[in-house]
Structures are given as C-alpha cells and as structure tokens.
Enzyme design. Structure first.
Site, PDB file in Angstrom:
ATOM      1  N   LYS A   1     -42.119 -16.364  67.736  1.00 20.30           N
ATOM      2  CA  LYS A   1     -42.663 -16.252  69.094  1.00 20.30           C
ATOM      3  C   LYS A   1     -41.715 -15.501  69.999  1.00 20.30           C
ATOM      4  CE  LYS A   1     -46.326 -19.249  68.791  1.00 20.30           C
ATOM      5  NZ  LYS A   1     -47.092 -20.414  68.947  1.00 20.30           N
TER       6      LYS A   1
ATOM      7  N   LYS B   1     -54.919 -17.723  67.927  1.00 25.56           N
ATOM      8  CA  LYS B   1     -55.578 -17.450  69.204  1.00 25.56           C
ATOM      9  C   LYS B   1     -54.923 -16.284  69.922  1.00 25.56           C
ATOM     10  CE  LYS B   1     -53.786 -22.107  69.866  1.00 25.56           C
ATOM     11  NZ  LYS B   1     -54.132 -23.471  69.910  1.00 25.56           N
TER      12      LYS B   1
ATOM     13  N   LYS C   1     -51.372 -15.049  59.917  1.00 23.73           N
ATOM     14  CA  LYS C   1     -52.150 -16.263  60.223  1.00 23.73           C
ATOM     15  C   LYS C   1     -53.232 -15.984  61.272  1.00 23.73           C
ATOM     16  CE  LYS C   1     -50.665 -19.370  63.015  1.00 23.73           C
ATOM     17  NZ  LYS C   1     -49.913 -20.331  63.799  1.00 23.73           N
TER      18      LYS C   1
HETATM   19  P1  TYM Z   1     -51.538 -25.200  67.522  1.00 20.55           P
HETATM   20  O1  TYM Z   1     -52.198 -25.503  68.815  1.00 20.55           O
HETATM   21  O2  TYM Z   1     -50.941 -23.873  67.312  1.00 20.55           O
HETATM   22  O3  TYM Z   1     -52.533 -25.494  66.340  1.00 20.55           O
HETATM   23  C1  TYM Z   1     -53.248 -26.718  66.291  1.00 20.55           C
HETATM   24  C2  TYM Z   1     -53.386 -27.204  64.859  1.00 20.55           C
HETATM   25  O4  TYM Z   1     -54.117 -26.259  64.106  1.00 20.55           O
HETATM   26  C3  TYM Z   1     -53.366 -25.825  62.991  1.00 20.55           C
HETATM   27  N1  TYM Z   1     -53.611 -24.374  62.825  1.00 20.55           N
HETATM   28  C4  TYM Z   1     -53.981 -23.828  61.677  1.00 20.55           C
HETATM   29  N2  TYM Z   1     -54.215 -24.369  60.479  1.00 20.55           N
HETATM   30  C5  TYM Z   1     -54.589 -23.518  59.502  1.00 20.55           C
HETATM   31  N3  TYM Z   1     -54.719 -22.180  59.666  1.00 20.55           N
HETATM   32  C6  TYM Z   1     -54.497 -21.609  60.861  1.00 20.55           C
HETATM   33  N4  TYM Z   1     -54.651 -20.291  61.020  1.00 20.55           N
HETATM   34  C7  TYM Z   1     -54.106 -22.448  61.943  1.00 20.55           C
HETATM   35  N5  TYM Z   1     -53.816 -22.207  63.245  1.00 20.55           N
HETATM   36  C8  TYM Z   1     -53.520 -23.407  63.775  1.00 20.55           C
HETATM   37  C9  TYM Z   1     -51.911 -26.094  63.364  1.00 20.55           C
HETATM   38  O5  TYM Z   1     -51.115 -26.248  62.211  1.00 20.55           O
HETATM   39  C10 TYM Z   1     -52.053 -27.379  64.136  1.00 20.55           C
HETATM   40  O6  TYM Z   1     -52.135 -28.485  63.277  1.00 20.55           O
HETATM   41  N6  TYM Z   1     -47.301 -27.627  68.223  1.00 20.55           N
HETATM   42  C11 TYM Z   1     -48.667 -27.787  67.841  1.00 20.55           C
HETATM   43  C12 TYM Z   1     -49.432 -28.741  68.731  1.00 20.55           C
HETATM   44  C13 TYM Z   1     -48.759 -30.051  68.869  1.00 20.55           C
HETATM   45  C14 TYM Z   1     -48.690 -31.053  67.871  1.00 20.55           C
HETATM   46  C15 TYM Z   1     -47.940 -32.117  68.469  1.00 20.55           C
HETATM   47  C16 TYM Z   1     -49.161 -31.154  66.562  1.00 20.55           C
HETATM   48  C17 TYM Z   1     -48.119 -30.492  69.988  1.00 20.55           C
HETATM   49  N7  TYM Z   1     -47.640 -31.735  69.718  1.00 20.55           N
HETATM   50  C18 TYM Z   1     -47.666 -33.277  67.766  1.00 20.55           C
HETATM   51  C19 TYM Z   1     -48.884 -32.328  65.864  1.00 20.55           C
HETATM   52  C20 TYM Z   1     -48.142 -33.363  66.456  1.00 20.55           C
HETATM   53  C21 TYM Z   1     -49.323 -26.414  67.930  1.00 20.55           C
HETATM   54  O7  TYM Z   1     -48.902 -25.546  68.603  1.00 20.55           O
HETATM   55  O8  TYM Z   1     -50.452 -26.325  67.211  1.00 20.55           O
END
Ligand code: TYM
Length: 343
Positions: A119, A204, A201
């Site tokens: 990032k 968004k 990947k």
């Molecule tokens: P975030 O918002 O980027 O993504 C949310 C969840 O979706 C999964 N994900 C994917 N899985 C498969 N293929 C993809 N292309 C893909 N894009 C996203 C992510 O692995 C995630 O599970 N830091 C986290 C949010 C968060 C969180 C937490 C998660 C904040 N606090 C505590 C677990 C526990 C995040 O940015 O996910």
C-alpha cells in the site's frame, strides 16, 4: 438425569473496511464463510470504518458505504438477532486498545507487513502512520472480543499472525489476558484474482473497473465483466483446466466457479471438457449472477428503510461495547492504568 454442561460456543470476529463497494473477493473470501459458520459460533461482524480512514474518502460516500455494507451483511444471511453487527467507530474501545497494543508492537514487525509495503508503494503520497499501525488496530478488533476464529481471505492471514504474536507477547508479560485467535480461510475463493489482470488480487482499489465484480453490480454488468475476463490463447480442444502457474486467468475463473456453485475442481473441469472459453466464461458469470442476485435484491430492499439499519447497528454497538469493556477492564488494570473514575 444428570445435567451435562453445555460447552459455551466459540467466538468468531471478522470485519470488512468500507473503503470501496463490497466486491466478489470479499464476498467469497469472507462473507460466504461467515454465513456458513454463523450457527456454530457466537459471531461478531464489524464494519471497519476506522480502518477505512487510512485512505482519503469522500465523507458522504463513506457513510453511504457503511450502511450499504450492513445491508449486505444482513442480506447475505447474517441475522442481526443471532450475530452482533456493528460499526467499529461506535465502540471506542477499538481505538483505545489499538493504542495500547501499539506500545506492545515492534517497529520492525510492522515494517515487514506485506500489505503495508504494497500500500505504501501504491499510495506513495499518503504513507500515513495509520497505514503503518493498521495491523495493531486489527489485532485490537480481534482481541477485544476474545475471538477464537477469524474467517478471512488469504491476504489477511499475515495480519492474523501478527495479532497472535502481539497476544502472545502481552499474555507472556501479564498472564492470560487474550484468547489466541486462528485464521480460517476458505478452500475456494481465498484469493480471488482480478478478471482483467489475473496475477493480481481483485480489489476495490483496482485501476481497471472491469477486473472487479461488485456485490451490488447488476446481472448485466457481471456478465459483461466475465465475458471480457482475460484467459489465454491455448488452442487445445479442452482449454479449460486448472494450471495456476501457466493459466492464471482460467484457474481464477475455475476457482470462482467452484466457490459460487459448491462443486469440486474435478467436476468443474469435467463439465467444461471439450468446451472453449466462449462457453466457459458466460457460464461462470451466470453462476456468480445467481449467487449474488438474492443478496443484491435483499440489500436494496433493506436500504429503503434506513431507520431499521440504524437500529441494527445501534443494538450491535451496545452488545459489542459490553463485551469489549470486559476485556478493557482487565487490560487497563494489567498495564497499570488508574481505575476510571465515574464522571
Ligand atoms: P478488506 O476490507 O480488504 O477485505 C475484507 C475481507 O475480504 C477478503 N478479501 C478477499 N478474499 C479473497 N479474494 C479477494 N480478492 C479478496 N479481497 C478481500 C479479505 O481477506 C478480508 O477477509 N483489515 C481487513 C478488515 C479488518 C479485519 C479486522 C478482518 C479490520 N479488522 C479484524 C478480520 C479481523 C481488510 O482490510 O479487509
């Protein structure tokens, strides 16, 4: 008859940050699993709006996304009567524990986080401190609720690992305080790749919007994106087979198909035997359309009644804050903070 004690349910915590509209990646990597585990566990699912502040957002859009994400959670099958659904910033203990854990996390270990490196490369003009300490806030999210299991996509497993390291360090210094969480990753859909660039990947923040399918996309948009999906120029009679190394586009589409339909890789490959990409790509698109249709329709319905959504997150925040405070009382005492006066 003797009373057999019923073991308390184990706890799940997970979250999605509303920096963009919910994607097929987060649906398959996270939400779908949350739904499949909802009855076995005590579940808390959060909308991580504090995490979203690491990038610049239009304030009104961020607020819209929070409500939309909540509607998607409920529409996907997370019953607010059974799961705690809430917004991260409504429970200030997240930020408080985040700060405390910052003081138990080393500069070196945060510097090694792949997502931070990634990032900071992509947002070179805004490498803020929040981006750097993001994993400690995420650790606070998980540890506040003594979560046993954290269902996430593959890209978040390193963050769950550092959360375990932090918990271990804290427990080692002060005695058992936090439950040791484990990541839970799905067999298919753990890493959904971009449809236009299948070696990166699906996300968004993707530059090419055609590579990213959104949960709220119309069936026409979804079909258009799948029909344009990048494959390869394999000219054999049956080009649809799984070879992640040499055919990343096809491998990605096959994995999406398995995740969306629940079939095995063997049966998916057998189904497309003798068929070309012209038949394969729309079939994957249709499977995704059918999987997402009820979620989109229900979410749109729920979004018509904002008050009902507000009442879901209000109720969720009260339940989450109660659980978080139990952990915070222990943590404050252990690190030597003075007992809070009543004011
Ligand atoms: P975030 O918002 O980027 O993504 C949310 C969840 O979706 C999964 N994900 C994917 N899985 C498969 N293929 C993809 N292309 C893909 N894009 C996203 C992510 O692995 C995630 O599970 N830091 C986290 C949010 C968060 C969180 C937490 C998660 C904040 N606090 C505590 C677990 C526990 C995040 O940015 O996910």
């Amino acid at each position: 008859m003797e009373n057999t004690p019923i073991a308390p349910k184990k706890r799940i915590f997970s979250a999605i940050k509303p920096t963009g509209d919910a994607t097929l990646g987060s649906y398959l990597g996270a939400i779908k699993n949350w739904v499949s585990l909802r009855d076995e566990y005590d579940c808390l699912y959060c909308i991580a709006d504090l995490h979203a502040l690491t990038v610049r957002n239009d304030p009104a859009t961020l607020r819209r996304r929070v409500l939309e994400q909540l509607a998607i959670y409920v529409a996907a099958g997370l019953d607010p009567e059974k799961c705690v659904l809430y917004v991260q910033s409504h429970v200030p203990a997240h930020a408080e524990l985040g700060w405390i854990l910052d003081c138990y996390t080393m500069f070196g270990e945060l510097s090694r986080m792949t997502q931070f490196k990634d990032k900071s490369r992509k947002n070179a003009d805004n490498v803020n401190a929040g981006l750097f300490t993001y994993p400690t806030l995420m650790a606070a999210d998980i540890l506040l609720y003594q979560a046993d299991l954290v269902p996430v996509g593959e890209d978040q497993t390193q963050h769950v690992e550092i959360c375990r390291d932090i918990a271990n360090r804290f427990n080692g210094a002060y005695g058992d305080t936090f439950t040791m969480p484990e990541a839970f990753v799905p067999k298919f859909g753990a890493r959904v790749m971009s449809l236009s660039n299948p070696t990166s990947k699906m996300s968004k923040s993707e530059e090419d919007a055609n590579g990213c399918v959104l949960v709220m996309d119309s069936p026409e948009e979804i079909m258009r994106k799948f029909k344009r999906a990048v494959t390869d120029s394999d000219t054999v009679a049956s080009p649809v087979y799984y070879d992640k190394e040499n055919k990343p586009g096809v491998a990605n589409l096959l994995s999406i198909y398995c995740a969306a339909t629940g079939c095995t890789m063997e049966s998916a490959v057998a189904e497309f035997e003798g068929k070309g990409y012209g038949a394969f790509k729309p079939r994957v698109g249709e499977a995704v359309v059918e999987m997402l249709r009820p979620v989109r329709e229900k979410a749109n319905e729920l979004l018509k009644d904002k008050d009902a959504l507000v009442s879901i997150y209000t109720d969720g925040a009260a339940k989450a804050a109660y659980l978080a405070e139990k952990t915070m009382r222990k943590v404050r005492r252990k690190v030597g903070l003075t007992e809070r006066p009543r004011y």
